[in-house]
Motif scaffolding. Structure first.
Motif, PDB file in Angstrom:
ATOM      1  N   ALA A  77       0.712  -1.360  -0.090  1.00  0.00           N
ATOM      2  CA  ALA A  77       0.246  -0.045   0.152  1.00  0.00           C
ATOM      3  C   ALA A  77       0.787   1.387   0.016  1.00  0.00           C
ATOM      4  N   SER A  78       2.048   1.178  -0.540  1.00  0.00           N
ATOM      5  CA  SER A  78       2.871   2.394  -0.592  1.00  0.00           C
ATOM      6  C   SER A  78       2.535   3.242  -1.993  1.00  0.00           C
ATOM      7  N   VAL A  79       1.646   2.468  -2.616  1.00  0.00           N
ATOM      8  CA  VAL A  79       0.936   3.398  -3.808  1.00  0.00           C
ATOM      9  C   VAL A  79      -0.567   2.727  -3.881  1.00  0.00           C
ATOM     10  N   VAL A  80      -1.528   3.516  -3.838  1.00  0.00           N
ATOM     11  CA  VAL A  80      -2.999   3.265  -3.701  1.00  0.00           C
ATOM     12  C   VAL A  80      -3.675   3.859  -4.700  1.00  0.00           C
ATOM     13  N   LEU A  81      -4.377   3.277  -5.359  1.00  0.00           N
ATOM     14  CA  LEU A  81      -5.417   3.957  -6.223  1.00  0.00           C
ATOM     15  C   LEU A  81      -6.870   3.792  -5.728  1.00  0.00           C
ATOM     16  N   ARG A  82      -7.411   4.822  -5.837  1.00  0.00           N
ATOM     17  CA  ARG A  82      -9.201   4.707  -5.267  1.00  0.00           C
ATOM     18  C   ARG A  82      -9.943   5.237  -6.511  1.00  0.00           C
ATOM     19  N   CYS A  83     -10.495   4.440  -7.127  1.00  0.00           N
ATOM     20  CA  CYS A  83     -11.669   5.121  -8.027  1.00  0.00           C
ATOM     21  C   CYS A  83     -13.006   5.483  -7.395  1.00  0.00           C
ATOM     22  N   GLY A  84     -13.585   6.686  -8.042  1.00  0.00           N
ATOM     23  CA  GLY A  84     -15.006   6.874  -7.509  1.00  0.00           C
ATOM     24  C   GLY A  84     -14.777   7.876  -6.202  1.00  0.00           C
ATOM     25  N   VAL A  85     -13.733   8.568  -6.163  1.00  0.00           N
ATOM     26  CA  VAL A  85     -13.618   9.591  -5.174  1.00  0.00           C
ATOM     27  C   VAL A  85     -14.320  10.993  -5.679  1.00  0.00           C
TER      28      VAL A  85
END
Length: 165
Positions: A77-85
């Motif tokens: 989780a050093s790089v995280v993608l969140r779609c739908g923000v």
């Protein structure tokens, strides 16, 4: 004896099914899923496409088993993608176009704790990428993410100071 053998066979069968499900999901049974908070619009069908199309490797870090609708993560989780923000309103924060996708850097967060948080601009649902321990590599991460993010239609774009009315 028959009862014990039958129980053992049922147990082995259940384990085989569990391993098959985990293998098909692309998550390692040895690395537990990381809990990532979903965005409020993560149920948008375009988010499923973004997550499905996200790369298996970012900055030489393997994809983790992120648990959360519309999410993906790499390297613990050093790089995280969140779609739908939440889509961003117009902002004076730095906006950069990376291969046809506009991304806005949360300058306040960067100054406060050194974490790079970049959010798409002009696309709904919006996509947020957080990079915690790779200063100077945001462009590389965004290039990797763009292939899946470009599937979300662009409705507006960042304006340079000369374009502002």
């Amino acid at each position: 004896m028959k009862k014990q053998r039958r129980s053992s066979l049922l147990f082995l069968g259940a384990m085989a099914v569990a391993v098959a499900v985990v293998s098909c999901s692309g998550h390692s049974p040895l690395s537990p899923g990381l809990s990532v908070r979903s965005g409020p619009f993560s149920g948008d069908p375009l988010c499923a496409d973004v997550v499905f199309g996200a790369p298996e490797e970012v900055l030489s870090r393997q994809r983790d088993g992120a648990a959360g609708a519309g999410t993906a993560s790499w390297g613990g989780a050093s790089v995280v993608l969140r779609c739908g923000v939440e889509p961003l309103p117009p902002t004076p924060d730095l906006c950069m176009n990376v291969s046809g996708v506009d991304w806005v850097l949360d300058e306040g967060r960067l100054e406060a704790d050194g974490v790079q948080v970049l959010t798409t601009y002009g696309r709904t649902p919006a996509v947020e990428v957080t990079i915690e321990d790779a200063p100077g590599h945001a462009g590389d991460v965004l290039v990797d993410m763009n292939r899946s993010v470009r599937a979300i239609p662009r409705k507006s774009k960042c304006l340079s100071p000369g374009e502002v009315p």
